[in-house]
Design an enzyme around this catalytic site. Structure first.
Site, PDB file in Angstrom:
ATOM      1  N   SER A  45      39.046  45.623  35.723  1.00 26.60           N
ATOM      2  CA  SER A  45      37.963  44.760  36.200  1.00 26.60           C
ATOM      3  C   SER A  45      38.035  44.566  37.721  1.00 26.60           C
ATOM      4  CB  SER A  45      38.018  43.429  35.438  1.00 26.60           C
ATOM      5  OG  SER A  45      36.794  42.745  35.522  1.00 26.60           O
ATOM      6  N   ASP A  49      33.860  45.705  30.161  1.00 22.03           N
ATOM      7  CA  ASP A  49      35.034  45.338  30.956  1.00 22.03           C
ATOM      8  C   ASP A  49      36.355  45.785  30.327  1.00 22.03           C
ATOM      9  OD1 ASP A  49      37.157  43.602  32.146  1.00 22.03           O
ATOM     10  OD2 ASP A  49      35.451  42.694  33.166  1.00 22.03           O
TER      11      ASP A  49
END
Length: 254
Positions: free
Chosen positions: A38, A150
Site C-alpha cells: 500500500s 490493497d
C-alpha cells in the site's frame, strides 16, 4: 551484510516511515532491497528510485495527493486512482521495476483468488496502484485480466517476500492498535476495521524481522489524516532517534 527494508501499509500513518528512514539515513544505514504494501509500496518505490526520505516527503506534500482524487461514483469504490497514476509517472518516468536503483517487491491482493500476489518485475506503476487500492475507498485495479485491491488486506507487512534475499531485515510498521472511542460514522468504522484486519496478518511477519520500528504514538493519528503529515514525519524521526542506540547502529553498519 545485505539489509532489507520492509514498509507496512497504513494510509497517512505511513508518512512516519519517512521520519524513521531520515533518522536511519543520518546514521549511515543503507539498504540493499525493499518491499512494501500500500503506502509502503509507494514510499518504497520512490526510495528504490533513488529519492531521499526528505525528497519523498517534500514530493508527497507538494502532490497534495488526496486533493487530486476524483469521485468514481460506482458501487465498487468511491474514488478513482488516475490522478495518483499521473503523479507517480512524474516521479518514476521509466515505469519499470528494472529501472529502479534497488530491487523492489510490492504486494497486491487478487480479489477473485483471495490471495496475496507479489510484483518485482515489469511495469511498476500499475503494480503500485494495485497495492494501494484501499477497498471501499478506491475502484479496484484491473491488471492483466485480474482484479486487485490493497495488498494490506492479505499481507500488510511483506517480510517473507524478501527474507531469502537478505541477511538482516529492518521492518517499519505504522499501525499500533490502541483503545479507540466508538466509531460513529462510515469512515471511522472502515478505518478501524481495516486497522484490525491488517494487524492480524502482520503478526506472523513481525516475528521474521530482525529489527522492528513502530512508533506507539501513531495510534493517536487517523489513517486518513494527511493534514497532519508533518507531525507524523517528525514523530517517526524522534522515535527512531531514541530507538537507535549505539549498539543497534553498530549492528546495522556491519
Amino acid at each position: 551484510m545485505k539489509i532489507g527494508l520492509v514498509l507496512s501499509g497504513g494510509g497517512a500513518r505511513g508518512i512516519a516511515h519517512l521520519g524513521i528512514m531520515r533518522a536511519l539515513e543520518e546514521h549511515g544505514v543503507k539498504f540493499d532491497c525493499v518491499s512494501g504494501a500500500s503506502v509502503g509500496a509507494i514510499i518504497g518505490a520512490l526510495y528504490a528510485q533513488g529519492m531521499s526520505p526528505q525528497e519523498i516527503f517534500d514530493s508527497i506534500l507538494r502532490m497534495r495527493i488526496f486533493r487530486t482524487l476524483r469521485p468514481a461514483w460506482t458501487l465498487r469504490g468511491l474514488l478513482r486512482m488516475e490522478s495518483i497514476q499521473s503523479l507517480l509517472a512524474e516521479l518514476i518516468p521509466h515505469n519499470t521495476f528494472e529501472g529502479l536503483r534497488l530491487p523492489l517487491t510490492v504486494v497486491a491482493t487478487d480479489l477473485e483468488a483471495g490471495k496475496a500476489c507479489y510484483f518485482s518485475s515489469g511495469s511498476l506503476i500499475p503494480a503500485l496502484l494495485a497495492s494501494s487500492c484501499v477497498p471501499g475507498m478506491f475502484n479496484p485495479v484491473e491488471l492483466n485480466g485480474t482484479t486487485y485491491v490493497d495488498g494490506g488486506v492479505t499481507d500488510n507487512f511483506p517480510v517473507q517476500a524478501i527474507r531469502s534475499q537478505c541477511d538482516f531485515i529492518v521492518g517499519l510498521h505504522c499501525n499500533p492498535v490502541v483503545q479507540a472511542p466508538q466509531a460513529k460514522n462510515f469512515r471511522k468504522v472502515l478505518e478501524r476495521t481495516l486497522l484490525l484486519a491488517i494487524n492480524c496478518n502482520a503478526t506472523r511477519s513481525k516475528s521474521s524481522c530482525d529489527m522492528i520500528l513502530e512508533p506507539p504514538l501513531l495510534g493517536s493519528f487517523s489513517t486518513f489524516e494527511l493534514a497532519r503529515a508533518k507531525e507524523m514525519e517528525q514523530l517517526g524521526y524522534a522515535y527512531a532517534k531514541s530507538f537507535l542506540t549505539s549498539e543497534r547502529i553498530r549492528v546495522l553498519n556491519v
